[in-house]
Design an enzyme around this catalytic site. Structure first.
Site, PDB file in Angstrom:
ATOM      1  N   ASP A 160      -7.221 -11.490  -9.458  1.00 38.87           N
ATOM      2  CA  ASP A 160      -6.391 -11.603 -10.299  1.00 38.87           C
ATOM      3  C   ASP A 160      -6.496 -10.334 -11.273  1.00 38.87           C
ATOM      4  O   ASP A 160      -7.411 -10.346 -12.064  1.00 38.87           O
ATOM      5  CB  ASP A 160      -6.683 -12.851 -11.239  1.00 38.87           C
ATOM      6  CG  ASP A 160      -5.214 -12.894 -11.993  1.00 38.87           C
ATOM      7  OD1 ASP A 160      -4.572 -12.198 -12.568  1.00 38.87           O
ATOM      8  OD2 ASP A 160      -5.191 -14.269 -12.372  1.00 38.87           O
TER       9      ASP A 160
ATOM     10  N   ASP B 188      -5.406  -6.675  -4.945  1.00 39.56           N
ATOM     11  CA  ASP B 188      -4.354  -7.701  -4.890  1.00 39.56           C
ATOM     12  C   ASP B 188      -4.780  -9.025  -4.840  1.00 39.56           C
ATOM     13  O   ASP B 188      -5.888  -9.177  -4.519  1.00 39.56           O
ATOM     14  CB  ASP B 188      -3.304  -7.416  -3.762  1.00 39.56           C
ATOM     15  CG  ASP B 188      -1.879  -7.712  -3.971  1.00 39.56           C
ATOM     16  OD1 ASP B 188      -0.964  -6.777  -4.367  1.00 39.56           O
ATOM     17  OD2 ASP B 188      -1.587  -8.901  -3.907  1.00 39.56           O
TER      18      ASP B 188
ATOM     19  N   GLY C 162       0.737  -1.419  -0.193  1.00 39.49           N
ATOM     20  CA  GLY C 162      -0.046   0.064  -0.122  1.00 39.49           C
ATOM     21  C   GLY C 162       0.677   1.369  -0.113  1.00 39.49           C
ATOM     22  O   GLY C 162       0.105   2.347   0.137  1.00 39.49           O
ATOM     23  N   SER C 163       2.116   1.492  -0.305  1.00 39.19           N
ATOM     24  CA  SER C 163       2.688   2.440  -0.199  1.00 39.19           C
ATOM     25  C   SER C 163       2.343   3.300  -1.214  1.00 39.19           C
ATOM     26  O   SER C 163       1.895   4.569  -1.062  1.00 39.19           O
ATOM     27  CB  SER C 163       4.375   2.470  -0.348  1.00 39.19           C
ATOM     28  OG  SER C 163       4.713   1.887   0.815  1.00 39.19           O
ATOM     29  N   LYS C 164       2.351   2.951  -2.508  1.00 38.13           N
ATOM     30  CA  LYS C 164       1.861   3.615  -3.593  1.00 38.13           C
ATOM     31  C   LYS C 164       0.269   3.952  -3.491  1.00 38.13           C
ATOM     32  O   LYS C 164      -0.187   5.063  -3.847  1.00 38.13           O
ATOM     33  CB  LYS C 164       2.012   3.207  -4.889  1.00 38.13           C
ATOM     34  CG  LYS C 164       3.481   2.658  -5.132  1.00 38.13           C
ATOM     35  CD  LYS C 164       3.911   1.896  -6.489  1.00 38.13           C
ATOM     36  CE  LYS C 164       5.385   1.764  -6.495  1.00 38.13           C
ATOM     37  NZ  LYS C 164       5.832   0.764  -5.505  1.00 38.13           N
TER      38      LYS C 164
ATOM     39  N   CYS D 167      10.502  -3.389 -10.178  1.00 33.23           N
ATOM     40  CA  CYS D 167      11.692  -2.833  -9.576  1.00 33.23           C
ATOM     41  C   CYS D 167      12.738  -3.942 -10.010  1.00 33.23           C
ATOM     42  O   CYS D 167      13.323  -4.581  -9.180  1.00 33.23           O
ATOM     43  CB  CYS D 167      11.586  -2.833  -7.818  1.00 33.23           C
ATOM     44  SG  CYS D 167      10.692  -4.340  -7.287  1.00 33.23           S
TER      45      CYS D 167
END
Length: 302
Positions: A157, A130, A110-112, A230
């Site tokens: 999904d 998710d 949940g950071s973004k 990333c």
């Protein structure tokens, strides 16, 4: 062989790249503007005697050289949230507005997602999705601590996400921070590459293509989709964007990346990608003392 060796031809300074990948990642927090202002959060840290450094390109990001992000009361009360510096880039590229409908297809923990809500002044709707129940628990916990109220949490999904339970059938914007081989997190997770295989890179790329395709389909014409990972692997970055450009109605648009970056690659191990992927951004650890990252911005054309 170190898997990172395969990306040596892509970087400008191989020695600096490999050296940066071996250094620990700085601890960074984002000021949660739903609950407080950057100046107020900085004063709270000053009052607690907690050292920090302001991140020059964003007044809501602070580096904590010696402190763990979660061991101070401003963090506990939701004024701060641990978030990698480079991780703040996709939401800025997406640029959501208050009142819009935004889909975060791979949201947990949940950071973004919570950054999107803060940028929208906690107005409109953010659908945080998710497919991992344990990670969704972290998303709910973080959203509650940060005072987010415009978030709807779903477990689907992302490749065949359905909007049938919503009162609308398309999003204004979507963000796909895709599951990946995580090569760029080596500074945070030194054991990341121990089980790395090229087979996994190819298998996760297939998932990424499906999620990004669905994001474009679920976003209105003229809407924006941001794709990020990333990882350094072109198979998971430019190749995924290239695939969606061929199969969906969208085009790459450039954006002003706030960190030093290099252009996306158009050739890799015999594969050629659409020239427009040069407008996507690769962020290497040695360029800004961050994790490794890739970010692309797409506009839906029909």
């Amino acid at each position: 062989m170190n898997p990172l060796e395969r990306y040596a031809p892509l970087v400008d300074d191989k020695a600096a790249f490999f050296a940066a990948c071996e250094r620990p990642l700085p601890s960074v927090v984002r000021v949660n503007t739903i609950k407080t202002a950057p100046e107020r959060a900085r004063r709270a840290l000053d009052d607690e005697g907690i050292e920090y450094e302001s991140v020059g390109w964003h007044d809501q990001l602070l580096r904590l050289p010696e402190a763990s992000p979660g061991t101070n009361w401003p963090y506990f009360h939701g004024w701060l949230h641990g978030q990698e510096e480079v991780s703040a880039v996709p939401a800025l590229a997406l640029d959501p507005k208050p009142g819009e409908k935004v889909w975060d297809s791979c949201a947990a923990p949940g950071s973004k997602t919570t950054q999107l809500s803060a940028m929208m002044d906690d107005r409109g709707t953010v659908v945080g999705n998710d497919n991992n129940l344990g990670r969704l628990s972290s998303l709910r916990h973080n959203a509650e601590r940060l005072g987010v109220t415009n978030l709807v949490v779903t477990k689907q999904d992302g490749r065949n996400f359905s909007l049938k339970d919503f009162g609308f059938d398309e999003f204004d914007r979507a963000i796909v921070d895709a599951p990946c081989s995580c090569e760029g997190t080596i500074r945070k997770n030194p054991t990341t590459l121990e089980e790395w295989t090229l087979e996994h890179v190819h298998s996760v790329a297939a998932v990424q293509k499906g999620i990004l395709s669905r994001a474009v389909q679920a976003t209105k014409p003229g809407g924006t989709v941001v794709y990020s990972t990333c990882t350094f692997a072109p198979e998971e970055n430019e190749a995924v964007v290239d695939h969606v450009l061929e199969t969906e109605d969208c085009e790459v648009v450039d954006f002003d990346c706030p960190l030093d970056s290099v252009s996306g690659v158009t050739e890799w191990e015999g594969a050629n990608y659409d020239r427009s992927v040069e407008q996507t951004h690769r962020i290497y650890p040695h360029l800004n003392d961050t994790g490794g990252f890739y970010c692309a911005k797409l506009e839906v054309t029909a």
